[in-house]
Design an enzyme around this catalytic site. Structure first.
Site, PDB file in Angstrom:
ATOM      1  CE1 TYR A   1      11.286 -52.482 -34.024  1.00  0.00           C
ATOM      2  CE2 TYR A   1       9.915 -52.182 -32.203  1.00  0.00           C
ATOM      3  CZ  TYR A   1      11.041 -53.109 -32.937  1.00  0.00           C
ATOM      4  OH  TYR A   1      11.370 -54.215 -32.531  1.00  0.00           O
TER       5      TYR A   1
ATOM      6  CE  LYS B   1      19.985 -58.796 -46.621  1.00  0.00           C
ATOM      7  NZ  LYS B   1      20.992 -59.628 -47.020  1.00  0.00           N
TER       8      LYS B   1
ATOM      9  CG  ASP C   1      23.115 -61.342 -44.272  1.00  0.00           C
ATOM     10  OD1 ASP C   1      23.737 -60.257 -44.100  1.00  0.00           O
ATOM     11  OD2 ASP C   1      22.802 -61.717 -45.318  1.00  0.00           O
TER      12      ASP C   1
ATOM     13  CG  ASP D   1      13.543 -56.566 -31.108  1.00  0.00           C
ATOM     14  OD1 ASP D   1      14.018 -56.262 -29.916  1.00  0.00           O
ATOM     15  OD2 ASP D   1      12.863 -56.865 -31.839  1.00  0.00           O
TER      16      ASP D   1
ATOM     17  CG  ASP E   1      16.149 -60.984 -28.168  1.00  0.00           C
ATOM     18  OD1 ASP E   1      16.119 -59.867 -27.295  1.00  0.00           O
ATOM     19  OD2 ASP E   1      15.059 -61.969 -28.018  1.00  0.00           O
TER      20      ASP E   1
END
Ligand code: NAD
Ligand code: IPM
Ligand code: MN
Length: 368
Positions: free
Chosen positions: A135, A192, A225, A249, A253
């Protein structure tokens, strides 16, 4: 009487302009000792005069306010999304609001798309790093428009930035109980690091080191994941999750869906000691904007979170109880199975909050 808290209100774009007035209505109903100042930052203002953040805007917010209540930014007329980037991401990074706290709480089993999942099964918090990662917009495009075009988007992870957000997660775990009063016990770091080895390595080392300072808290790890899969398979296993900006982020959701959708999720962008900013997780939802359809409960819960942060915990609790009642009595918008409009839901919740405020006044000042 507590000292009056000064709150900057920035509804922004789309449904932000519909849900924030409802949150403001509910704050007023709670009797909270606050003074609200409204700002028109957003797409309309940008299209009118080219201004996203007025000069010294962030300095002014930090100096003159105790908290900021924000709606959403994003408008189809501003394809570049420059105003959202400068206002929203600007506030997060330039005001150094490094911990994006996104509670994930199911209020009623009917709201969860998973089978057999009850409110006690979905009750965790995601702490998202809010100032770094991809970001920062570091990078560039070279040879644009040619077959040799190169686009680089850097993932910036600093020792200081990672350490402070990881520590925030452990401190949060230590200091916060679940709404039912039971202690929080686990912090899970999500990354990750099997593929993104440089950044992942730093997160791994920092998490291990900081975790050792909190022996009473169980430190866990999951690849992002696998975490997505587990969140859908069994959300019971999560307590406090800490992760980087982009993963945070994305997974919030997904987590919002466990709560009943985007319209139910609240968040705070926090740096203790600085002016923090509170906003629902959802965006400006252009297709439903201007139709009085948007669910205001996420924004109302966000307002409660803000009041709690400002030390007005009794007001925050009253609002949370009223939202719970609205959900249980289906006094809700269509997205979560009700038949009411945005403003009707706001009015109903405000009415419940007013009643409990009046009750508390009667208890505090019994009639002679
Ligand atoms: P969105 O959150 O606006 O909408 C996603 C879906 O959820 C849509 O179907 C929408 O109708 C629904 N939805 C969202 N909020 C709702 C509510 N309160 N009640 C009922 N339904 C709701 O995400 P998007 O469509 O990806 O983005 C739209 C715009 O908002 C884009 O410009 C995006 O960049 C911006 N955005 C801003 C923020 C923010 O300001 N914090 C967050 C996310 C997206
Ligand atoms: C959010 C939003 C923002 C983000 C967008 C609008 C830049 O999706 O607050 O979750 O990615 O942080
Ligand atoms: Mn998002």
């Amino acid at each position: 009487m507590s000292q009056k808290k000064r709150i900057a209100v920035i509804p922004g774009d789309g449904i932000g302009k519909e849900v924030i007035p409802e949150a403001v209505r509910v704050i007023a109903a709670s009797g909270a000792n606050v003074e609200l100042s409204h700002f028109d930052w957003g797409a309309d203002r940008y299209l009118a005069d080219g201004v996203t953040v007025p000069p010294d805007g962030f300095t002014m917010l930090g100096r003159d306010f105790d908290a900021i209540l924000v709606g959403a930014f994003g408008d189809p007329r501003v394809a570049s999304n420059v105003h959202a980037k400068e206002i929203l991401l600007g506030m997060r990074s330039q005001m150094d609001l490094y911990a994006n706290v996104r509670p994930v709480r199911l209020l009623d089993a009917a709201l969860c798309p998973l089978k057999g999942v009850e409110p006690k099964d979905v009750d965790f918090v995601v702490i998202r790093e809010n100032t770094e990662g991809v970001y920062t917009d570091a990078g560039g495009v070279f040879k644009q428009g040619t077959p040799d075009e190169v686009a680089i988007q850097e993932d910036i992870n600093t020792r200081k930035g990672v350490e402070r957000v990881v520590r925030y997660a452990f401190e949060y775990c230590e200091r916060h109980t679940k709404p039912d009063g039971s202690p929080r016990k686990r912090v899970l770091m999500c990354d990750k690091s099997n593929a993104m080895t440089h950044a992942g390595g730093l997160w791994q080392r920092v998490f291990k080191e900081v975790g050792e300072e909190y022996p009473q808290i169980t430190a866990q790890h999951m690849y992002v994941d696998a975490l997505c899969m587990q969140m859908v398979r069994d959300p019971r296993q999560f307590d406090v999750v800490v992760t980087n900006n982009m993963f945070g982020d994305i997974i919030t959701d997904l987590a919002a869906s466990l709560q009943g959708g985007m319209g139910m999720a609240a968040s705070g962008n926090i740096h203790h000691g600085k002016t923090s900013m509170f906003e629902p997780v959802h965006g400006s939802a252009p297709p439903i904007a201007g139709k009085n359809l948007a669910n205001p409960l996420g924004a109302i819960l966000t307002a409660a979170m803000m009041l709690g942060h400002l030390g007005l915990t009794d007001k925050a609790q009253k609002i949370e109880v009223a939202v719970l009642e609205a959900v249980q009595q289906k006094r809700t918008t269509h997205d979560i199975g009700g038949a009411m409009s945005t403003s009707e839901v706001g009015e109903w919740v405000a009415g419940r909050v007013t009643q409990s405020y009046a009750r508390s006044l009667r208890i505090a000042e019994p009639s002679k």
